[in-house]
Structures are given as structure tokens and as C-alpha cells.
Design a protein around this motif. Structure first.
Motif, PDB file in Angstrom:
ATOM      1  N   PRO A   1       0.794  -1.238   0.000  1.00  0.00           N
ATOM      2  CA  PRO A   1       0.000   0.000   0.000  1.00  0.00           C
ATOM      3  C   PRO A   1       0.821   1.280   0.000  1.00  0.00           C
ATOM      4  N   GLN A   2       2.053   1.254   0.511  1.00  0.00           N
ATOM      5  CA  GLN A   2       2.857   2.470   0.552  1.00  0.00           C
ATOM      6  C   GLN A   2       3.648   2.713  -0.730  1.00  0.00           C
ATOM      7  N   GLU A   3       3.641   1.763  -1.644  1.00  0.00           N
ATOM      8  CA  GLU A   3       4.306   1.981  -2.926  1.00  0.00           C
ATOM      9  C   GLU A   3       3.486   2.937  -3.782  1.00  0.00           C
ATOM     10  N   ASN A   4       4.153   3.648  -4.675  1.00  0.00           N
ATOM     11  CA  ASN A   4       3.456   4.610  -5.537  1.00  0.00           C
ATOM     12  C   ASN A   4       3.007   3.976  -6.846  1.00  0.00           C
ATOM     13  N   ARG A   5       2.815   2.668  -6.813  1.00  0.00           N
ATOM     14  CA  ARG A   5       2.377   1.927  -7.993  1.00  0.00           C
ATOM     15  C   ARG A   5       1.427   0.819  -7.546  1.00  0.00           C
ATOM     16  N   ILE A   6       0.670   0.290  -8.495  1.00  0.00           N
ATOM     17  CA  ILE A   6      -0.162  -0.890  -8.270  1.00  0.00           C
ATOM     18  C   ILE A   6       0.367  -1.973  -9.197  1.00  0.00           C
ATOM     19  N   SER A   7       0.727  -3.123  -8.630  1.00  0.00           N
ATOM     20  CA  SER A   7       1.360  -4.182  -9.415  1.00  0.00           C
ATOM     21  C   SER A   7       0.467  -5.411  -9.489  1.00  0.00           C
ATOM     22  N   PHE A   8       0.614  -6.142 -10.591  1.00  0.00           N
ATOM     23  CA  PHE A   8      -0.190  -7.338 -10.830  1.00  0.00           C
ATOM     24  C   PHE A   8       0.679  -8.442 -11.431  1.00  0.00           C
ATOM     25  N   TYR A   9       0.335  -9.674 -11.104  1.00  0.00           N
ATOM     26  CA  TYR A   9       0.975 -10.876 -11.643  1.00  0.00           C
ATOM     27  C   TYR A   9      -0.130 -11.632 -12.364  1.00  0.00           C
ATOM     28  N   VAL A  10      -0.024 -11.753 -13.681  1.00  0.00           N
ATOM     29  CA  VAL A  10      -1.151 -12.198 -14.497  1.00  0.00           C
ATOM     30  C   VAL A  10      -0.736 -13.344 -15.402  1.00  0.00           C
ATOM     31  N   ALA A  11      -1.622 -14.319 -15.534  1.00  0.00           N
ATOM     32  CA  ALA A  11      -1.400 -15.442 -16.446  1.00  0.00           C
ATOM     33  C   ALA A  11      -2.235 -15.260 -17.703  1.00  0.00           C
ATOM     34  N   ARG A  12      -1.672 -15.649 -18.838  1.00  0.00           N
ATOM     35  CA  ARG A  12      -2.401 -15.581 -20.098  1.00  0.00           C
ATOM     36  C   ARG A  12      -3.440 -16.711 -20.155  1.00  0.00           C
ATOM     37  N   VAL A  13      -4.675 -16.335 -20.433  1.00  0.00           N
ATOM     38  CA  VAL A  13      -5.740 -17.304 -20.694  1.00  0.00           C
ATOM     39  C   VAL A  13      -5.960 -17.284 -22.203  1.00  0.00           C
ATOM     40  N   LEU A  14      -5.588 -18.357 -22.876  1.00  0.00           N
ATOM     41  CA  LEU A  14      -5.540 -18.347 -24.337  1.00  0.00           C
ATOM     42  C   LEU A  14      -6.867 -17.979 -24.967  1.00  0.00           C
ATOM     43  N   ASP A  15      -7.964 -18.476 -24.403  1.00  0.00           N
ATOM     44  CA  ASP A  15      -9.279 -18.149 -24.958  1.00  0.00           C
ATOM     45  C   ASP A  15      -9.984 -17.081 -24.142  1.00  0.00           C
ATOM     46  N   GLY A  16      -9.237 -16.358 -23.316  1.00  0.00           N
ATOM     47  CA  GLY A  16      -9.823 -15.312 -22.489  1.00  0.00           C
ATOM     48  C   GLY A  16     -10.112 -14.051 -23.292  1.00  0.00           C
ATOM     49  N   ALA A  17     -10.981 -13.223 -22.746  1.00  0.00           N
ATOM     50  CA  ALA A  17     -11.329 -11.973 -23.423  1.00  0.00           C
ATOM     51  C   ALA A  17     -10.305 -10.876 -23.150  1.00  0.00           C
ATOM     52  N   LEU A  18      -9.728 -10.865 -21.935  1.00  0.00           N
ATOM     53  CA  LEU A  18      -8.871  -9.753 -21.544  1.00  0.00           C
ATOM     54  C   LEU A  18      -7.379 -10.057 -21.607  1.00  0.00           C
ATOM     55  N   THR A  19      -6.931 -11.174 -21.056  1.00  0.00           N
ATOM     56  CA  THR A  19      -5.477 -11.357 -20.913  1.00  0.00           C
ATOM     57  C   THR A  19      -4.707 -11.353 -22.239  1.00  0.00           C
ATOM     58  N   PRO A  20      -5.238 -11.870 -23.364  1.00  0.00           N
ATOM     59  CA  PRO A  20      -4.483 -11.714 -24.614  1.00  0.00           C
ATOM     60  C   PRO A  20      -4.228 -10.252 -24.968  1.00  0.00           C
ATOM     61  N   LYS A  21      -5.178  -9.370 -24.616  1.00  0.00           N
ATOM     62  CA  LYS A  21      -4.990  -7.938 -24.862  1.00  0.00           C
ATOM     63  C   LYS A  21      -3.905  -7.386 -23.934  1.00  0.00           C
ATOM     64  N   LEU A  22      -3.885  -7.836 -22.669  1.00  0.00           N
ATOM     65  CA  LEU A  22      -2.873  -7.355 -21.731  1.00  0.00           C
ATOM     66  C   LEU A  22      -1.474  -7.749 -22.188  1.00  0.00           C
ATOM     67  N   PHE A  23      -1.341  -8.950 -22.737  1.00  0.00           N
ATOM     68  CA  PHE A  23      -0.023  -9.424 -23.153  1.00  0.00           C
ATOM     69  C   PHE A  23       0.489  -8.685 -24.384  1.00  0.00           C
ATOM     70  N   ASP A  24      -0.369  -7.941 -25.059  1.00  0.00           N
ATOM     71  CA  ASP A  24       0.058  -7.150 -26.218  1.00  0.00           C
ATOM     72  C   ASP A  24       0.472  -5.736 -25.838  1.00  0.00           C
ATOM     73  N   LEU A  25       0.288  -5.347 -24.573  1.00  0.00           N
ATOM     74  CA  LEU A  25       0.568  -3.980 -24.149  1.00  0.00           C
ATOM     75  C   LEU A  25       2.057  -3.775 -23.881  1.00  0.00           C
ATOM     76  N   LYS A  26       2.434  -2.497 -23.745  1.00  0.00           N
ATOM     77  CA  LYS A  26       3.823  -2.143 -23.461  1.00  0.00           C
ATOM     78  C   LYS A  26       3.848  -0.970 -22.490  1.00  0.00           C
ATOM     79  N   VAL A  27       5.026  -0.683 -21.954  1.00  0.00           N
ATOM     80  CA  VAL A  27       5.186   0.455 -21.043  1.00  0.00           C
ATOM     81  C   VAL A  27       4.731   1.737 -21.744  1.00  0.00           C
ATOM     82  N   GLY A  28       3.956   2.537 -21.021  1.00  0.00           N
ATOM     83  CA  GLY A  28       3.422   3.782 -21.569  1.00  0.00           C
ATOM     84  C   GLY A  28       1.985   3.672 -22.026  1.00  0.00           C
ATOM     85  N   ASP A  29       1.490   2.452 -22.231  1.00  0.00           N
ATOM     86  CA  ASP A  29       0.097   2.267 -22.638  1.00  0.00           C
ATOM     87  C   ASP A  29      -0.845   2.542 -21.473  1.00  0.00           C
ATOM     88  N   THR A  30      -2.102   2.766 -21.816  1.00  0.00           N
ATOM     89  CA  THR A  30      -3.124   3.094 -20.819  1.00  0.00           C
ATOM     90  C   THR A  30      -3.958   1.871 -20.451  1.00  0.00           C
TER      91      THR A  30
END
Length: 256
Positions: free
Chosen positions: A64-93
Motif C-alpha cells: 500500500p505504501q508503494e506509488n504503484r499498483i502491481s499485478f501478476y497475471v497469467a495468459r488465458v488463451l481463450d480469455g477476453a482480456l489477458t491476450p490484450k494485456l499481453f500485447d501492451l507495453k510500457v506507456g500504454d493506458t
């Protein structure tokens, strides 16, 4: 409830299946170690309504005292969201809810004894946040058990070691890897079977633990089948969940 636009500040693909990333922390965002928050992407260029976003709950891995929110995420091959997350890069929204949820909290457990955190897959996230928050103020020792299919999917051991070392608790901490489908015998974890079965088989006693509610407090986070199996074997040993104001000897959270 409102949804905040946040920026990816760090992103690392540990392999083709798991990734760790951090986003900017919205002003006024609060959470307790062990909780989760919805995170996701916009489906339209100018999102305004709930249906304009694709959001999923993820356990928070940062403190809670860090100035960031971090996540550890697994790719779900047929998932709706995680394939999109794995395509992102630093600076994306990305987008983050303004409220964290969840009752998998150390404060809901009776104090004392050894805290054992049982995680499957990326359910490990919440335990990194908890370990960073000095759980030794409530428990004598802390053990993290991470269950994954293969050794290559157990990728946060260094992050845990660093967090523990920074708090000077190396002698009061143990990380146990459990692999269920590792084909290379030289890469298998200390446990080479499903964790609930290892408990039934007495493997933890062989490692020096007395897995009873007199000596141990348990936290469980992972997929529903893992959580259900863990709850059953622990209940068979006398562990109890919190009830209202009454503290328990185990708490659990599904990560979907």
C-alpha cells in the motif's frame, strides 16, 4: 464507483504464460494487502460508461505504501482480456476501479504460529503484498507455497526473497515450490504433486511442519478447484474460517 485511467510504468513477460506489470497509483487509492481490484482496457476510443470497458479482478501484488499498483497475471488463451494485456507495453493506458475488495486478510486470522500461504498460479500475487507488509508482527514464521504446472511458471521467488531480506526476516521465511506436471526431474519443486494431496500424504510433516490449527494459520488463493480442495483438507484437520467477529485459522479467495 469510478474508473481511473492509469499508465503502465513497468512490464515484464516472465515467459509466454505469465507477466508482471505495474501501473500508476491513482490519487487517494487505498487497499489492504490481500485485496483485489478490477483492472482492464477500454473497448471504445472515448469510454464513458461501464459497458465501454473490459475489466477483470486481479489481486494486488504491491504494498500500500508503494506509488504503484502491481499485478501478476497469467495468459488465458481463450480469455477476453489477458491476450490484450499481453500485447501492451510500457506507456500504454489501462483502467482501474477506485475501490479494492476482498476479505483474505491476515487480520482475520488468529495471531501466532506459522502463517502458510498456499497459492496456485498467479494467486501468488496477494501473498507478495502480504509478505511486504511485515506479517511477522502477527505470526512467528511465514511460509509461501506456490503450486504451478511447471518450474518455468514459478517466477516470483526473487521478489519474495528481496522483500523478506529488506525486512531482515530471512530466517523466519520459507518459499516452497510445488510442481504438478514438470517433465524434467531436475526442475521439480520440493513438492511434486498437487498440494492438497501432499497434505493428505503427510508431506508437510516430513518437511517439519505440524499442519494443525494449533500451530498453523493458513491463507489460500487460486483457482476455484484448488481453493475448494485446500479448504476440504484443512477443514478435515480442524481448521476453521472466520465468522463475523470471530477470528479463524484459515481464509481463502478464488482469483476468478
Amino acid at each position: 464507483m469510478s474508473i481511473h485511467a492509469v499508465t503502465i510504468t513497468e512490464l515484464e513477460h516472465h515467459n509466454d504464460r505469465v507477466m508482471f506489470f505495474s501501473v500508476t497509483k491513482p490519487e487517494g487509492f487505498h487497499f489492504q494487502p490481500g485485496q483485489f481490484v478490477r483492472c482492464g482496457v477500454a473497448l471504445v476510443s472515448d469510454p464513458k460508461n461501464e459497458e465501454d470497458f473490459l475489466m477483470r479482478p486481479y489481486s494486488i501484488a504491491s504494498h500500500p505504501q508503494e506509488n504503484r499498483i502491481s499485478f501478476y497475471v497469467a495468459r488465458v488463451l481463450d480469455g477476453a482480456l489477458t491476450p490484450k494485456l499481453f500485447d501492451l507495453k510500457v506507456g500504454d493506458t489501462l483502467y482501474l476501479d477506485d475501490t479494492a475488495y476482498g476479505l483474505m486478510l491476515p487480520s482475520r486470522l488468529e495471531a501466532g504460529g506459522t502463517l502458510i500461504c498456499f497459492a496456485s498460479g498467479t494467486g501468488l500475487s496477494a501473498f507478495l503484498s502480504i509478505v511486504k507488509d511485515n506479517p511477522w508482527k502477527r505470526f512467528d514464521n511465514v511460509v509461501v507455497v506456490h503450486c504451478a504446472r511447471c518450474a518455468k511458471d514459478i517466477t516470483l521467488t526473487d521478489a519474495f526473497s528481496q522483500a523478506v531480506h529488506e525486512q531482515g526476516r530471512d530466517v523466519n521465511f520459507r518459499f516452497i515450490a510445488a510442481t504438478t506436471r514438470e517433465p524434467d526431474p531436475t526442475q521439480c519443486g520440493e513438492i511434486n504433486k498437487r498440494v492438497p494431496q501432499a497434505i493428505v500424504d503427510g508431506d508437510f510433516e516430513k518437511m517439519g511442519f505440524t499442519l494443525t490449527p494449533q500451530w498453523v494459520r493458513a491463507m489460500i488463493c487460486g483457482n476455484p478447484a484448488f481453493v475448494d480442495s485446500m479448504k476440504k483438507v484443512l477443514k478435515d484437520r480442524g481448521f476453521t474460517a472466520p465468522r463475523g467477529e470471530k477470528l479463524g485459522t484459515y481464509v481463502a479467495e478464488n482469483f476468478w
